[in-house]
Write a protein that holds these residues in place. Structure first.
Motif, short mmCIF file in Angstrom:
data_model
loop_
_atom_site.label_atom_id
_atom_site.label_comp_id
_atom_site.label_asym_id
_atom_site.label_seq_id
_atom_site.Cartn_x
_atom_site.Cartn_y
_atom_site.Cartn_z
N TYR A 170 -9.95 21.24 -44.36
CA TYR A 170 -8.71 21.53 -44.75
C TYR A 170 -8.41 21.15 -46.49
CZ TYR A 170 -3.53 21.25 -45.83
OH TYR A 170 -2.36 21.24 -46.38
N ARG A 171 -8.10 21.91 -47.37
CA ARG A 171 -7.88 21.26 -48.71
C ARG A 171 -6.35 21.24 -49.35
NH1 ARG A 171 -10.89 25.93 -51.40
NH2 ARG A 171 -10.00 27.03 -49.36
N GLY A 172 -5.57 22.11 -48.69
CA GLY A 172 -4.10 21.86 -48.94
C GLY A 172 -3.70 22.64 -50.24
N MET A 173 -4.00 24.01 -50.41
CA MET A 173 -3.98 24.87 -51.68
C MET A 173 -2.62 25.02 -51.63
SD MET A 173 -5.67 25.88 -53.66
CE MET A 173 -7.06 26.97 -54.58
#
Lengths: 403, 289
Positions: free
Chosen positions: A35-38
């Motif tokens: 997960y990157r949290g765009m």
């Protein structure tokens, strides 16, 4: 019995938690690990900066994210872009789909078929196809991947007639490659010597053509269509529900409380070849693979058509208001299916941004009682490689799914 | 008589941290990929045929070149392992470490840090074997030629941020087809036109962004500024800045000047250029006489 397998070459990886009963897959739990949290990254940013940030959701379909952002911004401003910008965007977006499909076929599907006994095909012709499609995007967008040439209100480029001819020549080269190696339009699927003919025969001979069937429910949100058991009705994004994750970081997308399939199979149902395959073999592996590969041919036609239609004397962009707020929604038919961006803003600053991606529909992690399309497709399969092939037939994008 | 000997291959392992895979796809666009891959043995790559699967990387004993894509971030998993553990393992084993893309180099959009740098600050992996190739994404030619240098056993001269000078010694502005408009200070005030410089109003960062994009071109055909999109500074440690489509100014003067140009020099030259009106540059390019 439970076994966890890692599925790779899906723009990252997916963990598949297989449950077996009497030697067959009975259920699979799907876990997207990273997960990157765009969406969080976008909060507090000036609206137009989203045009630079969202393409970075994904290296293979970032252009679709760009177009989704641009459309969401234009929807917020209640504006329509001009015809010239619309045609140019259609060209670059179609070319992104083409490069994606070439890579998917040569890098993702063929190596798995090879494991099942299909003769080895080196990846370079597929990469050449992707490369030419990228060049066409770059003629208008400056580069591929990761351009932000489509801005709110239109496109930044101001092509000359020679740029149009350059693009046309590249389209013809791409067409030659496609018709010379992959598939010739109008020819019987199971007879020819080209790659798709050979794949179709292989799937049939191998007894897997009919595996991987979905629910017979298709969403083609780019055309506002929901097609259930052959019946079309008007679709609306208001009927989409987001379900929290049961495992990993992805959330599930449902429509009218059910799981639906998005992607080339959903948007090419009216292609006579696809319709015939669904009739004969169902909405499974063969139909899904053929729909995606033969979409290249349709897309090339669309690009040709747009190149012929562009009126260079029209403005490339229309003025976009500054400091706006409210809600905007952008829908795009991305390589893997319907993609939706939603933006809420105040005084030109993003307050909330949500991204719904195709893989969240196709590979939702439903339950044993109510499985998603891919989970349903996998049920009853014995062999791991065949299971992987069914999963990859959806053309999974891990980075998009968790963004 | 000419003899043809097959050169030995160097092993390569391509590891991804927190990433969008943009560098993977950028590299796949390299038009002469087959020739480059002839000289490499791919132990692992996220898409190209590889000797190992992602879950088998612990079995890899030797790796000559480690390519890292993506930022370093807690919790990112590759196979059954933490990315950070694999990174440390292979940095130790590799002869060369190529960090491709701004996330792997500086931390970028997604990373807590890059491999050898956090922004511009060195990390414990600031090592002589690291070559940094920033860009979002890195240009395929940068990745391919750097790999070729390694394969040929040549060392590339690098700057203090470990970037090859032959790539990053230039600014993106060098070679921009809009240079005449920059020289004579003819601004583009709106997008969608092939005339005018994008530096004064439309946010272009090319004059202070490092890279040779406008010399080698993207996809062999064009560049962002070439088509009329501002350079967004994607090779720099502070990428992405805010308000990327408008130029920050103080009293009408750009907040940042071209790389290495003192304010006084810039203002003097601008004043002189602006005191002349060059008719040809004020007109549309293909306007009839």
């Amino acid at each position: 019995m439970k076994r966890i397998e890692i599925l790779e070459k899906v723009e990252g990886e997916v963990f598949l938690h297989y449950h077996y009963r009497q030697g067959r897959i009975d259920h699979v739990e799907i876990e997207f690990p990273n997960y990157r949290g765009m969406e969080r990254l976008l909060v507090g940013k000036p609206l137009l900066d989203a045009l630079v940030i969202t393409p970075r959701v994904c290296g293979i379909c970032g252009h679709s994210h760009l177009i989704a952002t641009a459309r969401a911004l234009e929807s917020m401003a209640s504006m329509e872009i001009g015809e010239k910008a619309r045609e140019i965007r259609r060209i670059t977006l179609s070319c992104e789909l083409i490069q994606n499909h070439f890579k998917w076929l040569y890098l993702v599907i063929l190596p798995l078929l090879e494991e099942l006994g299909f003769p080895k095909v080196p990846p370079f012709q597929g990469l050449q196809g992707a490369n030419i499609a990228g060049k066409i995007i770059a003629l208008f967008g400056g580069q591929y991947p990761h351009t932000s040439y489509a801005i709110a209100g239109g496109v930044v480029c101001d092509p000359t007639s020679l740029d149009i001819y350059r693009a046309s020549i590249l389209v013809e080269e791409l067409h030659r490659l496609y018709e010379g190696e992959v598939q010739r339009g109008g020819e019987p699927l199971f007879d020819g010597k080209l790659l798709l003919n050979r794949i179709a025969r292989f799937l049939l001979d191998h007894g897997v053509a009919e595996l991987g069937k979905g629910w017979g429910r298709f969403l083609h949100l780019g055309a506002s269509e929901a097609i259930e058991r052959g019946e079309r009705r008007e679709a609306s994004t208001e009927k989409i529900e987001e379900e929290p994750s049961r495992l990993g970081y992805a959330t599930n997308l449902l429509y009218e409380g059910k799981y639906w399939e998005v992607g080339p199979l959903a948007r090419r149902l009216s292609d006579p070849l696809v319709a015939q395959l669904i009739e004969e073999f169902g909405d499974g592996l063969l139909s899904r693979i053929v729909a995606r590969v033969s979409e290249i041919g349709w897309l090339l036609e669309e690009v040709r058509e747009s190149l012929g239609k562009i009126d260079l004397s029209q403005p490339s962009t229309l003025p976009f208001p500054t400091g706006i707020g409210g809600y905007g929604e952008g829908i795009v038919e991305a390589p893997r299916g319907s993609l939706i961006h939603r933006i809420w803003a105040r005084d030109g600053i993003i307050e909330r941004y949500t991204i719904w991606t195709p893989t969240q529909f196709n590979l939702a992690n439903g339950t044993r009682e109510n499985p998603s399309v891919a989970q349903k497709g996998i049920r009853g399969v014995k062999e791991g490689t065949v299971a992987a092939l069914i999963f990859r037939s959806f053309d999974i994008c891990s980075v998009c799914t968790t963004h | 008589m000419r003899t043809s000997t097959k050169p030995s291959k160097l092993s390569l392992l391509w590891l991804q941290g927190a990433t969008c895979n943009g560098n993977t796809h950028s590299f796949l666009n390299y038009p002469h990929l087959e020739a480059v891959l002839e000289r490499l043995e791919i132990l692992y790559h996220p898409l190209l045929p590889s000797r190992y699967r992602i879950g088998e990387l612990e079995e890899v004993e030797k790796c000559h070149i480690l390519v890292v894509e993506g930022g370093v971030r807690e919790g990112v998993k590759r196979g059954n392992r933490e990315f950070k553990e694999l990174l440390e393992l292979f940095i130790e084993k590799a002869q060369w470490v190529l960090c491709v893309g701004s996330c792997a180099v500086y931390g970028g959009l997604f990373g807590e840090r890059g491999v050898a740098l956090k922004g511009e600050e060195p990390t414990p992996f600031y090592l002589p074997k690291v070559i940094n190739i920033p860009g979002c994404p890195a240009h395929p030619d940068w990745i391919a030629t750097t790999l070729w240098a390694v394969v040929e056993g040549r060392e590339l001269i690098r700057d203090h941020l470990l970037r090859p000078k032959e790539i990053y010694g230039y600014t993106v502005h060098a070679g921009c087809p809009r240079n005449e408009y920059f020289e004579w200070k003819v601004d583009a005030r709106e997008f969608g036109k092939r005339e005018g410089c994008l530096f004064y109003e439309l946010g272009c960062q090319a004059p202070y962004t490092r890279g040779n994009c406008n010399q080698i071109l993207w996809n062999e055909v064009s560049s962002k500024t070439g088509v009329g999109m501002p350079c967004i500074g994607c090779t720099e440690p502070d990428f992405p800045q805010e308000n990327l489509f408008s130029t920050k100014t103080y009293m009408g003067i750009p907040a940042r000047f071209p790389l290495g140009v003192p304010k006084r020099a810039y203002l003097t030259m601008t004043g002189v250029a602006k005191s002349f009106k060059i008719e040809r540059l004020e007109r549309r390019l293909f306007e009839e006489d």
